[in-house]
Design an enzyme around this catalytic site. Structure first.
Site, short mmCIF file in Angstrom:
data_model
loop_
_atom_site.label_atom_id
_atom_site.label_comp_id
_atom_site.label_asym_id
_atom_site.label_seq_id
_atom_site.Cartn_x
_atom_site.Cartn_y
_atom_site.Cartn_z
CG ASP A 106 -56.11 14.76 -16.77
OD1 ASP A 106 -55.90 13.74 -17.45
OD2 ASP A 106 -57.16 14.95 -16.13
CB SER A 127 -53.24 20.12 -26.74
OG SER A 127 -52.81 21.40 -26.31
CG ASN A 152 -42.85 19.03 -23.30
OD1 ASN A 152 -43.48 18.58 -24.27
ND2 ASN A 152 -43.08 20.24 -22.79
CG PHE A 156 -50.34 18.62 -29.87
CD1 PHE A 156 -50.01 19.28 -28.70
CD2 PHE A 156 -50.85 19.36 -30.92
CE1 PHE A 156 -50.18 20.65 -28.57
CE2 PHE A 156 -51.03 20.74 -30.81
CZ PHE A 156 -50.69 21.39 -29.64
CG ASN A 235 -51.42 24.67 -27.57
OD1 ASN A 235 -50.65 25.57 -27.92
ND2 ASN A 235 -51.03 23.62 -26.88
CB SER A 238 -47.28 23.01 -28.94
OG SER A 238 -46.33 21.96 -28.84
N PRO A 239 -44.18 24.23 -29.45
CG PRO A 239 -42.24 24.10 -28.14
CD PRO A 239 -43.74 24.24 -28.05
CG ASN A 240 -42.58 20.02 -28.59
OD1 ASN A 240 -41.41 20.30 -28.83
ND2 ASN A 240 -43.12 20.13 -27.39
CB THR A 241 -47.40 20.52 -33.53
OG1 THR A 241 -47.77 19.62 -32.48
CG2 THR A 241 -48.23 20.20 -34.77
CE LYS A 280 -50.08 27.19 -22.72
NZ LYS A 280 -50.23 25.95 -21.92
CG ASN A 309 -47.10 26.28 -25.16
OD1 ASN A 309 -46.47 25.44 -24.53
ND2 ASN A 309 -48.14 25.97 -25.91
CB THR A 310 -42.58 25.29 -23.41
OG1 THR A 310 -42.99 24.78 -24.70
CG2 THR A 310 -43.29 24.50 -22.32
#
Length: 421
Positions: A106, A127, A152, A156, A235, A238-241, A280, A309-310
């Protein structure tokens, strides 16, 4: 002529699946208006029937439909009280059970209340970034069903703190109204204590992709959203930022946490004080990195750590599968051992003085118990819901109680860190 939404890319197969889901959800809504307490078990069993239909849709469409279903109140509601053995108090907040919904589901706080009613002990939204941003290009979510895993690279995607503040503010107002007995006039000057409500809300803060000052982004999130949170999360994993994980370095992390704590503490708070602040972290950290993070956490009196995290690693079990080489963060059972090992190391490094939230690969009560024995006071899950649906929650609670009894523990609190005693 095909309906408009099918022309835009959904196949007939997906449309039929969506229609079936809607029909089944409608049946559940009808059932839930009857004897709710006795139908609770049936509703969760019924959820097992339609959960596979979500997997006929592409992952992001299924995710969106799941959030909408939750926001519309179409998920089963848990009317049975949580077993008393599962209650635990952390940061002065009472959790009726230690199982929480991790951030990422969510993202924009659309379904908080209804997700808590499903039976989670806590729900973490986000996030949330200061400014709205679309995230990475699609496709960006990939299932690996053979391993019940997901990769994924959302990046963000967020509606931004203004939209989230509006939703959480509305929730806050509704709860204050309930607490005042329903008379809006009694709201004036009253203090709302969210700790007395069912379920605990965490708000996970992120930074905008192109922001030149990560600290300023987190401070803005604190100033705008902390008044609605039972706890806050920075956070930085995250590996995506791009560049985000660099904030886990000792110097950068200490400076960031102190800046965010200062922003939180300069606000006016009631007698209950400000919400606890957690960080995190990633599961891909070397031992030296973990030692640095532990030292910082103890030095600045951080309230807690979420581990983890992932992962950007790809275990052998993932390699060779159709989506196994997609870039992004891997979640699900392949992450369980890695994240639990990092958590155990952090518990020892902090000497059990910093509350830990175990996240990564949890898909059963035994998985949750493993993390609790390894030092976690709370646990979180997300990917397991993709494959097992809402019935996972009552099943986990039952199994968790069985694990406690088998080892002679009377409560979750007794089992925390048991592997190191």
């Amino acid at each position: 002529m095909a309906p408009k939404y099918i022309k835009k890319g959904l196949t007939w197969r997906r449309a039929i699946a969506a229609a079936t889901i809607s029909s089944l959800l409608g049946t559940m809504v009808y059932a839930s208006t009857r004897d709710e307490a006795t139908l609770s078990s049936w509703l969760f069993e019924g959820a097992d029937f339609f959960s596979p239909f979500f997997r006929l849709l592409d992952p992001e469409t299924a995710h969106r439909l799941a959030v909408l279903s939750a926001s519309w109140g179409l998920l089963p509601r848990e009317k049975r009280p949580d077993p008393p053995e599962l209650a635990i108090t952390v940061w002065g907040r009472r959790f009726t059970n230690p199982i929480g919904l991790a951030a990422g589901f969510d993202k924009d706080a659309e379904a908080v209340e209804n997700l808590i009613l499903v039976g989670f002990g806590h729900v973490e939204v986000g996030s949330v970034t200061p400014l709205p941003q679309p995230g990475n290009p699609k496709p960006r979510v990939f299932r690996i069903p053979e391993e019940q895993a997901v990769i994924n690279r959302y990046g963000f995607n967020s509606e931004g703190i203004v939209a989230v503040a509006q939703r959480l503010g509305a929730r806050h107002g509704r709860q204050k109204l309930q607490g005042s007995g329903g008379d809006p006039k009694e709201l004036e000057g009253t203090h709302f204590d969210s700790k007395t409500q069912k379920g605990v809300l965490g708000v996970n803060l992120g930074k905008n992709k192109d922001s030149p000052d990560a600290g300023a982004d987190y401070v803005q999130g604190v100033h705008t959203l902390s008044q609605y949170a039972d706890y806050l999360v920075i956070n930085i994993s995250s590996p995506n930022t791009p560049g985000l994980r660099k904030l886990q370095g000792r110097k950068q992390l200490q400076e960031l946490i102190r800046r965010v704590l200062a922003a939180r503490d300069e606000m006016q708070w009631g007698e209950d004080g400000p919400p606890p602040l957690l960080v995190k972290i990633a599961p891909d950290l070397a031992r030296a990195d973990l030692e640095d993070i532990a030292a910082v956490a103890l030095a600045v009196h951080l309230d807690g750590l979420i581990i983890s995290n992932t992962t950007i690693s790809r275990p052998e079990s993932i390699q060779g599968h159709a989506n196994g080489n997609e870039t992004g963060g891997l979640s699900g059972p392949p992450l369980l051992e890695m994240s639990t090992d990092v958590q155990a190391q952090m518990y020892k490094l902090t000497k059990g003085k910093v509350p830990l939230v175990g996240c990564g690969g949890v898909s059963s009560g035994r998985d949750a118990y493993k993390k609790i024995r390894a030092g976690a006071s709370l646990v979180q899950l997300y990917t397991a819901l993709v494959y097992k649906g809402p019935k996972l929650l009552p099943d986990m609670k039952k199994e968790l109680v069985e694990c406690l009894k088998a080892d002679g523990f009377k409560s979750i609190e007794e089992a925390v860190g048991a592997d190191f005693r």
